[in-house]
Design a protein around this motif. Sequence first.
Motif, PDB file in Angstrom:
ATOM      1  N   PHE A  50      98.576  70.917   0.155  1.00 59.74           N
ATOM      2  CA  PHE A  50      99.291  69.644   0.164  1.00 59.74           C
ATOM      3  C   PHE A  50      98.313  68.546   0.578  1.00 59.74           C
ATOM      4  CE2 PHE A  50     102.671  72.746   0.750  1.00 59.74           C
ATOM      5  CZ  PHE A  50     103.676  72.251  -0.084  1.00 59.74           C
ATOM      6  N   GLU A  51      98.098  67.598  -0.312  1.00 68.13           N
ATOM      7  CA  GLU A  51      97.213  66.479  -0.007  1.00 68.13           C
ATOM      8  C   GLU A  51      97.963  65.475   0.872  1.00 68.13           C
ATOM      9  OE1 GLU A  51      94.600  63.060  -2.373  1.00 68.13           O
ATOM     10  OE2 GLU A  51      95.662  64.637  -3.473  1.00 68.13           O
ATOM     11  N   ARG A  52      97.409  65.173   2.033  1.00 64.54           N
ATOM     12  CA  ARG A  52      98.068  64.302   2.999  1.00 64.54           C
ATOM     13  C   ARG A  52      97.388  62.931   3.015  1.00 64.54           C
ATOM     14  NH1 ARG A  52     102.713  66.876   3.412  1.00 64.54           N
ATOM     15  NH2 ARG A  52     102.636  68.829   4.600  1.00 64.54           N
ATOM     16  N   GLN A  53      97.739  62.080   2.076  1.00 65.25           N
ATOM     17  CA  GLN A  53      97.111  60.774   2.021  1.00 65.25           C
ATOM     18  C   GLN A  53      97.477  59.906   3.224  1.00 65.25           C
ATOM     19  OE1 GLN A  53      97.587  58.824  -1.740  1.00 65.25           O
ATOM     20  NE2 GLN A  53      96.845  60.577  -2.914  1.00 65.25           N
ATOM     21  N   ASP A  54      98.571  60.251   3.900  1.00 64.24           N
ATOM     22  CA  ASP A  54      98.971  59.484   5.086  1.00 64.24           C
ATOM     23  C   ASP A  54      98.285  59.981   6.348  1.00 64.24           C
ATOM     24  OD1 ASP A  54     100.349  61.913   4.904  1.00 64.24           O
ATOM     25  OD2 ASP A  54     101.958  61.207   6.210  1.00 64.24           O
ATOM     26  N   ARG A  55      97.510  61.054   6.237  1.00 68.90           N
ATOM     27  CA  ARG A  55      96.799  61.600   7.383  1.00 68.90           C
ATOM     28  C   ARG A  55      95.298  61.407   7.164  1.00 68.90           C
ATOM     29  NH1 ARG A  55      99.976  61.283  11.136  1.00 68.90           N
ATOM     30  NH2 ARG A  55     101.733  62.703  11.345  1.00 68.90           N
ATOM     31  N   THR A  56      94.786  60.253   7.542  1.00 68.30           N
ATOM     32  CA  THR A  56      93.359  59.987   7.443  1.00 68.30           C
ATOM     33  C   THR A  56      92.831  59.606   8.819  1.00 68.30           C
ATOM     34  OG1 THR A  56      93.747  57.676   6.843  1.00 68.30           O
ATOM     35  CG2 THR A  56      93.464  59.263   5.035  1.00 68.30           C
ATOM     36  N   VAL A  57      91.602  60.027   9.087  1.00 66.15           N
ATOM     37  CA  VAL A  57      90.963  59.772  10.379  1.00 66.15           C
ATOM     38  C   VAL A  57      89.625  59.100  10.120  1.00 66.15           C
ATOM     39  CG1 VAL A  57      90.036  60.822  12.479  1.00 66.15           C
ATOM     40  CG2 VAL A  57      92.062  61.810  11.383  1.00 66.15           C
ATOM     41  N   PRO A  58      89.359  57.942  10.730  1.00 65.63           N
ATOM     42  CA  PRO A  58      88.037  57.324  10.586  1.00 65.63           C
ATOM     43  C   PRO A  58      87.001  58.080  11.411  1.00 65.63           C
ATOM     44  CG  PRO A  58      89.415  55.994  12.027  1.00 65.63           C
ATOM     45  CD  PRO A  58      90.293  57.098  11.504  1.00 65.63           C
ATOM     46  N   VAL A  59      85.883  58.416  10.800  1.00 66.79           N
ATOM     47  CA  VAL A  59      84.801  59.134  11.475  1.00 66.79           C
ATOM     48  C   VAL A  59      83.552  58.267  11.412  1.00 66.79           C
ATOM     49  CG1 VAL A  59      83.389  61.223  11.515  1.00 66.79           C
ATOM     50  CG2 VAL A  59      85.797  61.364  10.847  1.00 66.79           C
ATOM     51  N   ARG A  60      82.962  57.992  12.584  1.00 68.69           N
ATOM     52  CA  ARG A  60      81.825  57.078  12.670  1.00 68.69           C
ATOM     53  C   ARG A  60      80.506  57.829  12.785  1.00 68.69           C
ATOM     54  NH1 ARG A  60      83.232  53.814  17.843  1.00 68.69           N
ATOM     55  NH2 ARG A  60      84.351  55.755  18.305  1.00 68.69           N
ATOM     56  N   PHE A  61      79.434  57.160  12.348  1.00 66.97           N
ATOM     57  CA  PHE A  61      78.077  57.673  12.473  1.00 66.97           C
ATOM     58  C   PHE A  61      77.142  56.521  12.841  1.00 66.97           C
ATOM     59  CE2 PHE A  61      80.193  60.367   9.327  1.00 66.97           C
ATOM     60  CZ  PHE A  61      79.943  61.629   9.820  1.00 66.97           C
ATOM     61  N   PHE A  62      75.970  56.868  13.389  1.00 68.63           N
ATOM     62  CA  PHE A  62      74.881  55.926  13.664  1.00 68.63           C
ATOM     63  C   PHE A  62      75.316  54.850  14.665  1.00 68.63           C
ATOM     64  CE2 PHE A  62      74.220  57.603   9.337  1.00 68.63           C
ATOM     65  CZ  PHE A  62      73.039  58.301   9.572  1.00 68.63           C
ATOM     66  N   GLY A  63      74.722  53.688  14.601  1.00 71.76           N
ATOM     67  CA  GLY A  63      75.060  52.611  15.519  1.00 71.76           C
ATOM     68  C   GLY A  63      74.356  52.725  16.860  1.00 71.76           C
ATOM     69  N   ASN A  95     101.619  79.420   8.891  1.00 71.30           N
ATOM     70  CA  ASN A  95     100.774  78.408   9.513  1.00 71.30           C
ATOM     71  C   ASN A  95      99.996  77.668   8.433  1.00 71.30           C
ATOM     72  OD1 ASN A  95     101.523  78.992  12.222  1.00 71.30           O
ATOM     73  ND2 ASN A  95     100.067  80.690  12.304  1.00 71.30           N
ATOM     74  N   ALA A  96      99.094  76.819   8.831  1.00 67.08           N
ATOM     75  CA  ALA A  96      98.313  76.053   7.867  1.00 67.08           C
ATOM     76  C   ALA A  96      96.868  75.946   8.314  1.00 67.08           C
ATOM     77  CB  ALA A  96      98.905  74.655   7.678  1.00 67.08           C
ATOM     78  N   ILE A  97      95.993  75.814   7.331  1.00 67.33           N
ATOM     79  CA  ILE A  97      94.609  75.429   7.573  1.00 67.33           C
ATOM     80  C   ILE A  97      94.479  73.984   7.109  1.00 67.33           C
ATOM     81  CG2 ILE A  97      92.185  75.881   7.078  1.00 67.33           C
ATOM     82  CD1 ILE A  97      92.982  78.745   6.316  1.00 67.33           C
ATOM     83  N   ARG A  98      94.115  73.104   8.025  1.00 72.05           N
ATOM     84  CA  ARG A  98      93.934  71.694   7.664  1.00 72.05           C
ATOM     85  C   ARG A  98      92.465  71.486   7.290  1.00 72.05           C
ATOM     86  NH1 ARG A  98      97.234  66.751  10.042  1.00 72.05           N
ATOM     87  NH2 ARG A  98      98.565  67.629   8.400  1.00 72.05           N
ATOM     88  N   LEU A  99      92.250  71.157   6.034  1.00 72.26           N
ATOM     89  CA  LEU A  99      90.904  70.979   5.495  1.00 72.26           C
ATOM     90  C   LEU A  99      90.678  69.498   5.200  1.00 72.26           C
ATOM     91  CD1 LEU A  99      91.064  73.996   3.017  1.00 72.26           C
ATOM     92  CD2 LEU A  99      89.878  73.944   5.207  1.00 72.26           C
ATOM     93  N   TRP A 100      89.529  69.007   5.643  1.00 69.85           N
ATOM     94  CA  TRP A 100      89.244  67.573   5.538  1.00 69.85           C
ATOM     95  C   TRP A 100      88.366  67.274   4.329  1.00 69.85           C
ATOM     96  CZ3 TRP A 100      92.195  64.879   8.732  1.00 69.85           C
ATOM     97  CH2 TRP A 100      92.611  65.456   9.938  1.00 69.85           C
ATOM     98  N   SER A 101      88.793  66.319   3.532  1.00 62.57           N
ATOM     99  CA  SER A 101      87.957  65.813   2.439  1.00 62.57           C
ATOM    100  C   SER A 101      87.504  64.405   2.798  1.00 62.57           C
ATOM    101  CB  SER A 101      88.716  65.825   1.114  1.00 62.57           C
ATOM    102  OG  SER A 101      89.940  65.121   1.215  1.00 62.57           O
ATOM    103  N   ALA A 102      86.302  64.054   2.383  1.00 57.23           N
ATOM    104  CA  ALA A 102      85.721  62.764   2.744  1.00 57.23           C
ATOM    105  C   ALA A 102      86.126  61.702   1.736  1.00 57.23           C
ATOM    106  CB  ALA A 102      84.200  62.872   2.805  1.00 57.23           C
ATOM    107  N   ARG A 103      86.504  60.553   2.258  1.00 55.12           N
ATOM    108  CA  ARG A 103      86.847  59.392   1.443  1.00 55.12           C
ATOM    109  C   ARG A 103      86.125  58.171   2.002  1.00 55.12           C
ATOM    110  NH1 ARG A 103      88.033  62.896  -1.255  1.00 55.12           N
ATOM    111  NH2 ARG A 103      90.064  63.542  -2.082  1.00 55.12           N
ATOM    112  N   ALA A 104      85.740  57.273   1.127  1.00 58.31           N
ATOM    113  CA  ALA A 104      85.076  56.057   1.571  1.00 58.31           C
ATOM    114  C   ALA A 104      86.069  55.154   2.289  1.00 58.31           C
ATOM    115  CB  ALA A 104      84.468  55.325   0.377  1.00 58.31           C
ATOM    116  N   SER A 105      85.594  54.463   3.322  1.00 58.44           N
ATOM    117  CA  SER A 105      86.475  53.531   4.023  1.00 58.44           C
ATOM    118  C   SER A 105      86.723  52.274   3.180  1.00 58.44           C
ATOM    119  CB  SER A 105      85.871  53.150   5.377  1.00 58.44           C
ATOM    120  OG  SER A 105      84.567  52.615   5.200  1.00 58.44           O
ATOM    121  N   ARG A 106      85.798  52.001   2.235  1.00 61.58           N
ATOM    122  CA  ARG A 106      86.007  50.932   1.247  1.00 61.58           C
ATOM    123  C   ARG A 106      85.777  51.529  -0.131  1.00 61.58           C
ATOM    124  NH1 ARG A 106      82.042  46.214   2.841  1.00 61.58           N
ATOM    125  NH2 ARG A 106      80.664  48.002   3.076  1.00 61.58           N
TER     126      ARG A 106
END
Length: 844
Positions: A195-208, A248-259
């Motif tokens: 099940f693709e959860r488009q309402d469940r997105t988490v911002p992940v930061r790098f660098f800075g 139960n479920a395995i929650r697998l994360w796919s990467a999406r651009a923030s823009r």
Amino acid sequence: MNSADGTGGGGGGVHMDGRAAPLPRADIDGMKRRLHNHLRHSLGRGPVGSGAMDWYLALALCTRDLMVESWMDSSHRAYRSDAKRVYYLSMEFLIGRSLVANLLASGSLELARQTLTDMGLDFQAICDCEPEAALGNGGLGRLAACLMESMATLGIPARGYGIYYDYGMFSQYIEDGQQVELPERWLRNGNVWAFERQDRTVPVRFFGYTRAGVDAHGHESHQWIGNDEVLAQANDLLVAGHGCWTVNAIRLWSARASREFDLRRFNQGDYINAVAEQSFSESLSNVLYPDDSTSVGKALRLKQEYFFVAASLHDIVRRFRRNHTDFTKFPEKVAIQLNDTHPALAVPELMRLFVDEHGLDWQDAWALCTGTFAYTNHTLLPEALETWPVGLLGDMLPRHLEIIYEINHRFLERVRRRSTVPDDARVARLSMIQEGGERRVRMAHLAFVGSHRVNGVAALHTQLMRAGIFADLHHEFPERIVNKTNGITPRRWLHEANRPLAGLIGRHVGDGWVANLEDLRGLLPLAEDAGFQTDFRAVKRLNKEALSAYIKQSVGVEVDPDSLFDVQVKRIHEYKRQLLNVLHVVTLYNRIRDGDAGADDQPPRTVILAGKAAPAYYMAKLIVRLIHDVARVINADPVVAGRLRLVFVPNYNVSVAERIIPAADLSEQISTAGTEASGTGNMKLALNGALTIGTRDGANIEIGDEVGEDNIFFFGLEAAQAEALRHNGGHDPWRYYTGDPELHRVLDMIGRGAFCHDDPDRYRPIVDSLTRHGDHYLLMADYADYIATQERVGTAWRDQDTWTRKAILNVARMGRFSSDVTVMDYAQDIWKVSARLEEGETVG
């Protein structure tokens, strides 16, 4: 949740070919209606013109419907009771195909098979439409899949976390005897089980950079200002336990651009750069294990590890805070298992969340952190313990490096306080920062210090952890290392993979073994029963015929199902010693050609190998090519026709394993003693009635303890002997080469081009590694005993009644190696959670 077909168990009503008795007409008609409904309303197709893939999708959707109801119930039950949850963090989940497994879990397999057959459709062809889920590579990922299935079977509220890879490691193709890697794009047609959860997105930061300051209470505070952001989008993959009481479920994360893209550049005609950021961001979840032999590959790998860790911990904390306003009960309600060091960044990330985001005191945060995490180690090889350059980690994750330094500082201060005599060398060994040359962060040390339990995966492995790679850490934390021997799910590796044997077992001891593998002990008296032995051999013959047909189709080699099927299936690696197997094959080839009297006493043998070599692993790929060159010569030689065959089955994965393992007579588990953590292939093969030839390594020792020394073929050096020989200067491979005429001849044949006349020096590197460069994995030392033990194998095979008796005893005594047993051990000793076997029944 079992359906009316009554086949949710071991298969008491299952025939020799794995099928059950006819089902009621009403059940079949009801299933037809559900199939047609999904075909029309979910897929927009009609029966006319629909192909096998359409029917696969319709059947999968029908099955998923059953699972979703249980999933919702399971989740609501856990939230209502505020139950402690297990979160399993793993870079791999090698789940294989899901359709048949889920049909079995819901008790609907025979209903589906008979319905489709009644409709004039080929059930097996429809099942074969399912792509292999390319979410893992080997034992690490397969263990994760088995444990997740067992957690659901035992009713433990759990969730796996990983990455939703677009491409797997690679598809293995053999061209002119050489491994060629092709993209493994398993998601090209989507995935009906997720099940693709488009309402469940988490911002992940790098660098800075980080900014230090003082909070409103006068305490030091830190703020991480990241300048690169990727969105992690959730995809939920359902995992059904036996009977579907818990899903139960395995929650697998796919990467999406923030823009999505730069509209200004797009309007100016710069189309490529307009979408460059999106493409770069989404590459994070493209490939399982990018090639890390380059600096770009290393950076991508590190980014992947933090990406999934950050998104997962954000999700875990969010779920905890649904029922709790503060973090005091976090370890009481949350157990996080780190499957190897890939998720080790979870330790500094949770500290960052507690200290920086939620304002906890460092000491309080650290107590919560160590009370929550546990770490599973999977390797004894020091070179395989993950480390990251300080520069790379500090550039990409500046705040996390600061936290790691602080953890390390406080830990080493503790070490110094506890030491009666200053010992800088020991402090350096314990440090999470490896000094000298390029400074690197030791991820295993970080995971160890940040966890309240660290487990090995076999008794010998755990013993060697305490005495070897973690000896100093064990001295600091003597109660921390525990053993949790690996296990396998009997639902996948017998109930599904070997339906004929499941049916035979079910008719004699009932169906309870599917949920309680110890029930297989009911077969013990039948090991002496001539009638049962005959039926057992008939099942094995059926499986060998099926594998023979598959080998003919996929490799083009005719093999004799009456020959001894000698099987080694695992990742290609020098320590797993596929090369030792090849040395035996060439030795046997020479003996047959020479008319050796001993060779005449040996039965016809088909040696079957399968496994992938890492793309950048030169020696492993050279071994794959050697196997094919030796096979080409042997299989074309009329002198050995009907006596010896060598076959390499390409693109080894779960589905291929399910074909090979039920057909195996002999299981090759021949790694150098002290190098294999546990193994699970050894368990799968023994459970399906193969006898083991192996070193006293990993879980082989425990298998031997269970099945009895008379029913396993041990050979070679033990771990302590191997360690002493290798490090005390006593190993002289040249002495073995000059002192054993058969070994000398075999190596000369390989080194001088007997199997590759077009390029005589092709395998000189292999021979030199054994004779001139130290023979690190001690093939030369173990060769003679291995050959002698293989002679004993051949002699034992000649007596089919005795061999069958041994095989039945292996099956009957494998109950200890169910992943259910492993999970219960984790649950009681590490996670402190309760298991619910049936409605209302719990095990604390």
